[in-house]
Design a protein around this motif. Structure first.
Motif, PDB file in Angstrom:
ATOM      1  N   TYR A  57       0.820  -1.219  -0.071  1.00 42.47           N
ATOM      2  CA  TYR A  57      -0.152  -0.178  -0.147  1.00 42.47           C
ATOM      3  C   TYR A  57       0.929   1.296  -0.056  1.00 42.47           C
ATOM      4  O   TYR A  57       1.635   1.253   0.943  1.00 42.47           O
ATOM      5  CB  TYR A  57      -0.884  -0.007   1.154  1.00 42.47           C
ATOM      6  CG  TYR A  57      -2.053   1.025   0.742  1.00 42.47           C
ATOM      7  CD1 TYR A  57      -3.386   0.418   0.431  1.00 42.47           C
ATOM      8  CD2 TYR A  57      -2.042   2.389   0.754  1.00 42.47           C
ATOM      9  CE1 TYR A  57      -4.393   1.303  -0.069  1.00 42.47           C
ATOM     10  CE2 TYR A  57      -3.055   3.255   0.360  1.00 42.47           C
ATOM     11  CZ  TYR A  57      -4.403   2.574   0.109  1.00 42.47           C
ATOM     12  OH  TYR A  57      -4.960   3.487  -0.493  1.00 42.47           O
ATOM     13  N   PRO A  58       0.645   1.895  -1.105  1.00 42.76           N
ATOM     14  CA  PRO A  58       1.555   3.351  -0.953  1.00 42.76           C
ATOM     15  C   PRO A  58       1.690   4.111   0.170  1.00 42.76           C
ATOM     16  O   PRO A  58       0.623   4.417   0.899  1.00 42.76           O
ATOM     17  CB  PRO A  58       0.926   3.986  -2.149  1.00 42.76           C
ATOM     18  CG  PRO A  58       0.335   3.233  -2.782  1.00 42.76           C
ATOM     19  CD  PRO A  58      -0.314   2.170  -2.120  1.00 42.76           C
ATOM     20  N   HIS A  83      -4.866   1.793  -5.689  1.00 39.12           N
ATOM     21  CA  HIS A  83      -3.818   2.826  -5.578  1.00 39.12           C
ATOM     22  C   HIS A  83      -2.508   2.567  -5.954  1.00 39.12           C
ATOM     23  O   HIS A  83      -2.055   3.544  -6.475  1.00 39.12           O
ATOM     24  CB  HIS A  83      -3.862   3.167  -3.938  1.00 39.12           C
ATOM     25  CG  HIS A  83      -3.626   4.697  -3.535  1.00 39.12           C
ATOM     26  ND1 HIS A  83      -3.925   5.181  -2.534  1.00 39.12           N
ATOM     27  CD2 HIS A  83      -2.991   5.418  -4.308  1.00 39.12           C
ATOM     28  CE1 HIS A  83      -3.658   6.338  -2.386  1.00 39.12           C
ATOM     29  NE2 HIS A  83      -2.926   6.726  -3.443  1.00 39.12           N
ATOM     30  N   ALA A  84      -1.792   1.583  -5.898  1.00 44.40           N
ATOM     31  CA  ALA A  84      -0.496   1.344  -6.309  1.00 44.40           C
ATOM     32  C   ALA A  84      -0.539   1.469  -7.966  1.00 44.40           C
ATOM     33  O   ALA A  84       0.423   2.071  -8.587  1.00 44.40           O
ATOM     34  CB  ALA A  84       0.147   0.159  -6.114  1.00 44.40           C
ATOM     35  N   GLY A  93      17.743   3.304  -8.112  1.00 49.28           N
ATOM     36  CA  GLY A  93      17.115   2.219  -7.530  1.00 49.28           C
ATOM     37  C   GLY A  93      15.949   2.155  -6.970  1.00 49.28           C
ATOM     38  O   GLY A  93      15.349   3.489  -6.818  1.00 49.28           O
ATOM     39  N   PHE A  94      15.429   1.339  -6.346  1.00 48.29           N
ATOM     40  CA  PHE A  94      14.200   1.413  -5.508  1.00 48.29           C
ATOM     41  C   PHE A  94      14.324   2.121  -4.210  1.00 48.29           C
ATOM     42  O   PHE A  94      15.152   1.892  -3.359  1.00 48.29           O
ATOM     43  CB  PHE A  94      13.461   0.120  -5.135  1.00 48.29           C
ATOM     44  CG  PHE A  94      12.191   0.070  -4.378  1.00 48.29           C
ATOM     45  CD1 PHE A  94      11.003   0.789  -5.114  1.00 48.29           C
ATOM     46  CD2 PHE A  94      12.164  -0.105  -3.140  1.00 48.29           C
ATOM     47  CE1 PHE A  94      10.014   0.591  -4.055  1.00 48.29           C
ATOM     48  CE2 PHE A  94      11.116  -0.256  -2.360  1.00 48.29           C
ATOM     49  CZ  PHE A  94       9.811   0.525  -2.939  1.00 48.29           C
ATOM     50  N   GLY A 124       7.658  -1.853  -0.782  1.00 50.99           N
ATOM     51  CA  GLY A 124       6.804  -1.796  -1.936  1.00 50.99           C
ATOM     52  C   GLY A 124       5.869  -0.539  -2.070  1.00 50.99           C
ATOM     53  O   GLY A 124       5.239  -0.310  -2.963  1.00 50.99           O
ATOM     54  N   CYS A 125       6.290   0.646  -1.311  1.00 52.99           N
ATOM     55  CA  CYS A 125       5.725   1.848  -1.574  1.00 52.99           C
ATOM     56  C   CYS A 125       5.976   2.325  -2.979  1.00 52.99           C
ATOM     57  O   CYS A 125       7.130   2.630  -3.507  1.00 52.99           O
ATOM     58  CB  CYS A 125       6.154   2.903  -0.721  1.00 52.99           C
ATOM     59  SG  CYS A 125       5.361   4.595  -1.196  1.00 52.99           S
ATOM     60  N   ALA A 126       4.848   2.489  -3.842  1.00 53.32           N
ATOM     61  CA  ALA A 126       5.076   2.748  -5.476  1.00 53.32           C
ATOM     62  C   ALA A 126       5.693   4.257  -5.548  1.00 53.32           C
ATOM     63  O   ALA A 126       6.133   4.305  -6.566  1.00 53.32           O
ATOM     64  CB  ALA A 126       3.536   2.624  -6.153  1.00 53.32           C
ATOM     65  N   VAL A 127       5.524   5.098  -4.654  1.00 51.10           N
ATOM     66  CA  VAL A 127       6.055   6.352  -4.890  1.00 51.10           C
ATOM     67  C   VAL A 127       7.508   6.367  -4.521  1.00 51.10           C
ATOM     68  O   VAL A 127       8.245   7.099  -5.562  1.00 51.10           O
ATOM     69  CB  VAL A 127       5.447   7.498  -3.722  1.00 51.10           C
ATOM     70  CG1 VAL A 127       5.931   9.005  -3.891  1.00 51.10           C
ATOM     71  CG2 VAL A 127       4.060   7.181  -3.410  1.00 51.10           C
TER      72      VAL A 127
END
Ligand code: SF4
Lengths: 712, 65
Positions: free
Chosen positions: A91-92, A260-261, A320-321, A327-330
């Motif tokens: 979940y973002p 949301h993601a 990089g992430f 897993g936050c998409a932002v």
């Protein structure tokens, strides 16, 4: 650095309480004075009323402190919670921690919402909230081990004193094989020696194989941890999944998370590009709109601002992430690898810098007249490693530089440092001094409110001028936005419960650029709804950035685009899916209103929380000096003639400054009246008895505090 | 031709961002746009000319930090 040596002085096994529908319904209390460790159940009534997160923190703090408690009294509590929705991977923004304590700067509750994995790990280890009270008699490290179900306290000596090395060392010490299981909360030497020490909350970046951290920056939470002689609090936990919160409706949770993601993945690249540039896109935007603090908030723009914005940092940030939660998409928490400082204990070595974010660039860059991306990185690095809040550091040094340029202080007072705007070396030197508690830095580290007193008493500096240019309110330094042309944001800062931090309300563009709230009533409504909704993120353990920093493409076609209601509905669905309580957007506001008003009463208990404490320095409202007025003369002249109908032809600039000031100060007072009325508060800014009754916080102690302040 | 929020729009010589926004509906909250990746804020909408083939995104809302 040698191997870490810790000696166990207390170990308490416990039965790990399962997380059910987002809650463990347990609180952990550690009294450091006697190394007393206690686990208590949390009442259903407390859960109903305070929701979790900041609500829980404040409730337990209220129990711990008296109205006379000072920040460094043993009974002051440092509370950390996660909130019922916190710890949802994917979940973002779904995993923040919320820290509260009585602030060394304000004497009242401060709250900070911070990334890293500590909050979720602590919750999955069995505790919705932890409170630390008392003071240890030696340096200690606390471990909350959710894998072994043990709480341990260790005495610690010969540990690295900076957070950069300490976070890394403790991560590897407590789980060499699986460092991703560890999150460390640390302060640093700056936190020991200043009033604005921050806390670093870590996570292990498996991609880069290194420990990263985010900061609970505001109000001196790190100073309180250091005062309790706690070097670090460590949480250890294993695998986390969507099931970890045992949601009431797993399918509904998966659906809203995915929706949301997906939207963020599709739209961020077309909008703010935060996954590439973090929040540095705000630098050119604020500069273009005359809102970027420059030279101690004197001006809102500078021709050199282009070299400290997204155009530069996009190329410096390591690829990089960069999610500070799983897993936050932002994924906006960027950093810079292989940076080599020019000064200080890490001079000539290679380090990783976590940041900078917009606030650090503006506060420690443009506000100090420093337009050099690498100096800002160095300041960022040392502030984090020393445990210093970059916002208070930047705003405080900006104040010092303006005092120096105006001759209020001289090199005689600063130990020889010529602290003019743009002095990069001087700014860094002050930060090294703050960390050691030495030299002029030791005075700067007390914050602007105390500096004003010291400069007036000891250096004979003009107190009225310092009152006008010292960017603090309630004792807290301003965060980094110019508010002169936005009355609503003046309220956003001045009426914020903890002091001038923008996380309660950020209304500059809606007000100043879009003229979306022309009347006092409109502004008051905004200063009700936005602080309430923003508060909700801290009740639930979430990050607010995914709410309105990425906006649905059809948002403009909705009834209330400023509120991004589609996302608000998703948050209500998220809350329903985890807790099983059918929740509407209005319910989210109601949850916050209860906690918000409780915090205002808490301020009152601590001797603040009335109208006089919602005061701003005039620089937040308008031009203090002739130089400032003349730099935007057309704008100000036009307001005096067109808005206020004055004939200014016979007035010199000083008279115009005074005339404008009278009008703007009066407007701010009218705004206070309108906001207090909307919030159900008295003219003195105190929640009425009806308000606390309506919200169900009319406990005898609350009513006593109200009565002591004339509200029956 | 230019692309605005992924839609093709006819390009005209000397067209500014302000000109573009005038011909679009529902741009009330647009105070920043990206033109070929570069941020342009509202005070410069009048003076910023759009090059042909530009890829433009309207940033819907500026929300602060
Ligand atoms: S949006 Fe950015 S700050 Fe918020 S949780 Fe995600 S990565 Fe962290």
């Amino acid at each position: 650095m040698g191997p870490v040596q810790l000696n166990e002085i207390k170990a308490v096994p416990y039965e790990r309480s399962e997380v059910v529908k987002g809650y463990t319904d347990r609180s952990l209390h550690i009294d450091l004075t006697g190394n007393d460790i206690r686990v208590d159940p949390i009442d259903a009534a407390v859960k109903d009323r305070f929701t979790g997160g900041k609500g829980y923190d404040l409730w337990f703090m209220w129990q711990a402190v008296k109205g006379t408690t000072k920040w460094n009294d043993p009974e002051n509590a440092l509370c950390i919670s996660a909130g019922p929705l916190g710890g949802t991977p994917g979940y973002p923004g779904g995993g923040k921690s919320i820290v509260t304590t009585i602030s060394p700067l304000t004497g009242a509750p401060i709250d900070s919402n911070v990334g890293g994995y500590f909050g979720p790990y602590k919750k999955f280890s069995g505790f919705d909230v932890i409170t630390l009270t008392g003071k240890a008699d030696q340096d200690v490290v606390i471990l909350i081990d959710g894998i072994e179900s043990q709480i341990k306290i260790f005495s610690a000596s010969d540990l690295p004193d900076n957070a950069y090395e300490l976070s890394d060392a403790l991560t590897r010490y407590f789980d060499e094989k699986k460092p991703v299981n560890i999150s460390v909360v640390t302060a640093g030497p700056g936190a020991e020696n200043t009033y604005f020490g921050c806390l670093n909350f870590s996570w292990y970046d498996a991609g880069r194989k290194r420990v990263r951290y985010k900061q609970a920056g505001r109000g001196g939470t790190g100073t309180v941890l250091a005062d309790k002689k706690v070097k670090a609090v460590v949480a250890r936990f294993g695998a986390v999944s969507m099931k970890s919160n045992q949601p009431a409706d797993l399918e509904a949770l998966k659906t809203v998370t995915k929706t949301h993601a997906k939207e963020i993945n599709e739209l961020d690249g077309k909008q703010n590009r935060m996954s590439l540039v973090g929040t540095t896109h705000l630098v050119p935007i604020m500069n273009d709109h005359d809102c970027l603090p420059t030279h101690n908030f004197k001006f809102g723009s500078h021709p050199e601002a282009a070299v400290i914005g997204e155009d530069v940092y996009e190329h410096i940030f390591d690829k990089g992430f960069d999610g500070c939660w799983r897993g936050c998409a932002v994924a906006c928490s960027h950093g810079v690898k292989d940076f080599s400082p020019f000064t200080g204990p890490f001079k000539g070595t290679r380090v990783f810098v976590d940041g900078p974010e917009y606030e650090t660039v503006a506060g420690c860059g443009s506000n100090l007249g420093i337009f050099d991306a690498h100096t800002i990185l160095e300041i960022n690095f040392y502030c984090d490693a020393y445990g210093l809040d970059t916002i208070s550091v930047g705003t405080s040094i900006g104040f010092v530089m303006e005092c120096f340029e105006n001759g209020l202080i001289t090199t005689e007072h600063t130990g020889g440092l010529a602290l003019f705007f743009g002095n990069r070396f001087g700014a860094l030197e002050l930060i090294h001094q703050m960390a050691k508690g030495e030299g002029f830095g030791a005075i700067v580290g007390k914050g602007i409110r105390q500096m004003k007193q010291i400069f007036a008493d000891k250096f004979n500096a003009d107190p009225d001028f310092m009152q006008d240019i010292g960017m603090e309110s309630k004792g807290l330094e301003f965060s980094e936005y110019i508010t002169k042309e936005s009355l609503a944001q003046q309220g956003g800062y001045g009426l914020a419960l903890k002091g001038p931090q923008h996380d309660e309300a950020w209304l500059i563009f809606l007000d100043m650029v879009h003229n979306f709230m022309p009347t006092f009533e409109n502004k008051a409504e905004a200063l009700h709804w936005f602080p309430m909704f923003r508060t909700w993120f801290s009740l639930c353990g979430l990050c607010k950035l995914p709410w309105n920093d990425i906006v649905p493409e059809d948002n403009k076609d909705t009834k209330e685009p400023a509120k991004v209601m589609k996302h608000v509905q998703w948050y209500a669905d998220f809350f329903s899916a985890i807790t099983g309580k059918k929740t509407t957007p209005d319910d989210l506001i109601a949850m916050s209103e209860t906690v918000y008003n409780f915090q205002r009463v808490f301020n009152l208990k601590m001797g603040t929380g009335t109208r006089e404490h919602d005061t701003l320095p005039y620089r937040a409202m308008g031009p203090v000096t002739v130089e400032e007025y003349e730099s935007r003369q057309d704008r100000y002249d036009k307001q005096l003639t067109d808005t206020y109908g004055m004939d200014i032809s016979g007035m010199d600039t000083a008279a115009r400054v005074a005339a404008l000031r009278k009008e703007r100060e009066s407007q701010y007072e009218q705004l206070k009246d309108a906001v207090y009325d909307r919030r159900g508060w008295t003219k003195n800014g105190i929640p009425t008895k009806e308000t606390v009754q309506r919200l169900g916080i009319d406990f005898p102690e609350v009513l006593e505090v109200l009565a002591a302040n004339g509200v029956q | 031709m230019i692309q605005v929020n992924d839609q093709p729009i006819e390009w005209k010589p000397d067209m500014t961002i302000a000109d573009l926004l005038k011909q679009m509906s529902d741009v009330r909250f647009c105070s920043v746009v990206r033109v070929n990746g570069k941020l342009i804020s509202s005070p410069r909408f009048d003076v910023t000319r759009i090059p042909d083939n530009a890829v433009i995104y309207l940033l819907p809302l500026v929300a602060g930090g």
